[in-house]
Design an enzyme around this catalytic site. Structure first.
Site, PDB file in Angstrom:
ATOM      1  N   SER A 159      26.023 -71.727 -60.929  1.00 15.15           N
ATOM      2  CA  SER A 159      25.911 -71.949 -59.491  1.00 15.15           C
ATOM      3  C   SER A 159      27.067 -71.301 -58.747  1.00 15.15           C
ATOM      4  O   SER A 159      28.223 -71.456 -59.123  1.00 15.15           O
ATOM      5  CB  SER A 159      25.936 -73.457 -59.190  1.00 15.15           C
ATOM      6  OG  SER A 159      24.692 -74.007 -59.466  1.00 15.15           O
ATOM      7  N   ASP A 218      22.800 -74.513 -48.906  1.00 17.36           N
ATOM      8  CA  ASP A 218      23.611 -74.652 -50.120  1.00 17.36           C
ATOM      9  C   ASP A 218      24.635 -73.515 -50.220  1.00 17.36           C
ATOM     10  O   ASP A 218      24.819 -72.924 -51.282  1.00 17.36           O
ATOM     11  CB  ASP A 218      22.738 -74.711 -51.387  1.00 17.36           C
ATOM     12  CG  ASP A 218      23.531 -75.228 -52.598  1.00 17.36           C
ATOM     13  OD1 ASP A 218      24.597 -75.843 -52.376  1.00 17.36           O
ATOM     14  OD2 ASP A 218      23.097 -75.006 -53.739  1.00 17.36           O
ATOM     15  N   HIS A 222      27.183 -77.074 -53.033  1.00 13.35           N
ATOM     16  CA  HIS A 222      27.285 -78.159 -54.007  1.00 13.35           C
ATOM     17  C   HIS A 222      28.380 -77.949 -55.047  1.00 13.35           C
ATOM     18  O   HIS A 222      28.662 -78.837 -55.837  1.00 13.35           O
ATOM     19  CB  HIS A 222      25.909 -78.424 -54.668  1.00 13.35           C
ATOM     20  CG  HIS A 222      25.526 -77.461 -55.759  1.00 13.35           C
ATOM     21  ND1 HIS A 222      24.694 -76.394 -55.556  1.00 13.35           N
ATOM     22  CD2 HIS A 222      25.867 -77.417 -57.064  1.00 13.35           C
ATOM     23  CE1 HIS A 222      24.530 -75.739 -56.699  1.00 13.35           C
ATOM     24  NE2 HIS A 222      25.234 -76.339 -57.628  1.00 13.35           N
TER      25      HIS A 222
END
Lengths: 198, 318
Positions: free
Chosen positions: A148, A83, A54
């Site tokens: 992230s 992911d 992402h």
């Protein structure tokens, strides 16, 4: 005795600062084509950067190193279901991370996340493993967007996960290093069905 | 503008031996503390959602947070070894978010308690077992430790511990422990309006004793409504009083303890059981479970004079 205790706390504090500094060498700022910003980790083989799916939307992303240099990374593999995304860079341009065994983590083990939350470069957060390790790690740690794709390391500085989700106040999840290994070996293909080379 | 790399690296990240050793040691100790305490932390199955946690307090007794029990029957625990055991509710109090369960078969490993309470600043871990084979844990420091307080549900407890630990789902009923794995308190997510708080082990001991001896945890009750009033200087001087205010009785429930003892509307309460009463909070604190059924002197001003009346508080009606 008080001095002794203070010296131990100071030593622990110094050690955490050194750990944060060292890990930061292997963490990059990832700028996706749509202006998104996240983090990435220079993995343990030449020219390979791991981040979250992402974080990079396009076929390539600009990577900014800890020392400010910028290089271009080309997305070579993606697994939206995990992911995860792998980027390839031209050169072996910075210290690589040491990858650790996420299955060896115990509930209560110290972990440190280093990433680029809210535009801050290489900001460390300290936490612990809050649940038994699995494909995903459950953490008691305060993370923010931009963490992230960064590095989650154990007390020895080995990368054991890729933070990818804030799950509540003081709670977060990371993709375990064992899942990254599966992703890189290609075994994830069958299990996930949505892994593809680009 | 992208620049070509100027230097090639072949090495991996390096940490000094002292750093690696110190942090690895700390990590081992934290994980070890969780493991030790977790031998005495059980899952409590008493609600439709995922289970809550509980602490083995005695070989056959588990203490837990009352709010993880949505029913009084069909209760069970899952031991750290994964064994499911029937549990019977011995007693508890929603206001204190506290309950005691008796466990079929006993032989649980009671948790080791810290001998002395820890002051603010100490590292602590929160350990629970919400039906997962492995325990769950979060960590932080003690933010504050203090004495008598009123819970969000209105009960009065004689001490508390607050810590900045993350409240993982299912942690309520679990243990707040020190870095050696010894229990400091029983965790609740409800007593302080969503913030983590723990009932210290000595207070838990007192609550367990009270429940086992068949006494209620329900608070004492007088049957009055009150309003704090300022005591004017001339009155205080004439009566030799120090306190700046008292509580005027504005409402009286017929037949309730205050009415039966002869208290009258307009009386200004100054003290209960020797404890100065300057506001409603002080009155609430004076009416803990211990006050039930105990003749208690109430000092008050009536008609410009101080007098003392004996009142026997009753159990608060539900």
């Amino acid at each position: 005795m008080v001095l002794d205790v203070l010296a131990r706390a100071a030593a622990a504090s110094d050690a955490l600062a050194e750990l944060s500094r060292e890990v930061a060498h292997s963490v990059v700022l990832v700028r996706g084509s749509r202006g998104s910003a996240g983090s990435g980790v220079i993995w343990d083989r030449p020219g390979l950067v791991i981040t979250n799916h992402h974080v990079v939307h396009g076929a390539q992303a600009e990577l900014q190193l800890a020392d400010g240099r910028r290089v271009l990374g080309r997305v070579v593999r993606r697994a939206p279901g995990l992911d995860l995304a792998a980027l390839e860079v031209e050169d072996d341009f910075a210290p690589r991370a040491t990858v650790g065994d996420s299955d060896a983590l115990r509930v209560g083990d110290l972990v440190l996340a280093v990433g680029n939350p809210m535009g801050e470069r290489n900001a460390p957060s300290l936490g612990i493993v809050s649940g038994a390790p699995d494909d995903v790690l459950r953490l008691a740690i305060t993370l923010r967007p931009g963490n992230s794709g960064g590095a989650l390391v154990n007390a020895r500085g080995e990368v054991v996960g890729i933070p990818h989700l804030v799950a509540g106040s003081g709670l977060a999840m990371a993709i375990a290093s064992r899942t990254v290994a599966r992703f890189l070996s290609g075994d994830a293909e069958k299990a996930e069905g949505d892994l593809f080379w680009v | 503008m992208l620049r070509p790399p100027v230097q090639a690296y072949t090495s991996c990240m390096t940490l000094s031996a002292s750093t690696s050793g110190l942090l690895a040691g700390l990590s081992d100790e934290l994980a070890g503390a969780v493991q030790r305490a977790a031998r005495s932390v059980v899952a409590v199955n008493g609600r439709r959602r995922f289970p809550g946690s509980g602490i083995a307090w005695q070989p056959e007794l588990v203490v837990t947070a009352a709010h993880v029990l949505e029913r009084d029957n069909d209760l069970s625990i899952s031991t750290p070894e994964g064994e499911q055991r029937e549990a019977r509710l011995v007693g508890g109090d929603r206001g204190s978010d506290f309950a005691v369960l008796a466990i079929d078969g006993g032989s649980l490993a009671p948790i080791e308690r810290a001998a002395t309470p820890l002051p603010a600043g100490h590292l602590v871990l929160a350990v629970g077992r919400p039906g997962t084979p492995a325990p769950i844990a979060s960590f932080g420091v003690i933010s504050s430790a203090g004495g008598a307080w009123r819970t969000a549900q209105g009960a009065v407890l004689d001490a508390y511990l607050r810590a900045d630990v993350a409240l993982l789902p299912g942690l309520s009923g679990g243990a707040l422990i020190d870095v050696q794995g010894r229990a400091l308190g029983l965790l609740s997510s409800q007593l302080a309006g969503g913030d983590p708080v723990a009932i210290p082990v000595s207070t838990v001991d007192g609550l367990v004793q009270r429940i086992l001896s068949g006494r209620s945890l329900r608070r004492a009750y007088l049957g009055v409504s009150t309003q704090p009033v300022e005591l004017q200087d001339t009155l205080r001087q004439r009566l030799g009083l120090q306190q700046p205010s008292g509580l005027m009785l504005l409402g009286m429930e017929p037949g309730a303890p205050a009415d039966r003892a002869g208290l009258l509307l307009g009386d200004i309460v100054l003290a209960i059981g020797g404890r100065a009463i300057e506001d409603g909070e002080a009155l609430q604190m004076a009416l803990g479970p211990d006050a039930v059924g105990k003749p208690t002197p109430v000092r008050l001003i009536r008609g410009g004079h101080v007098l003392e009346v004996s009142v026997t508080p009753a159990e608060r009606p539900s």
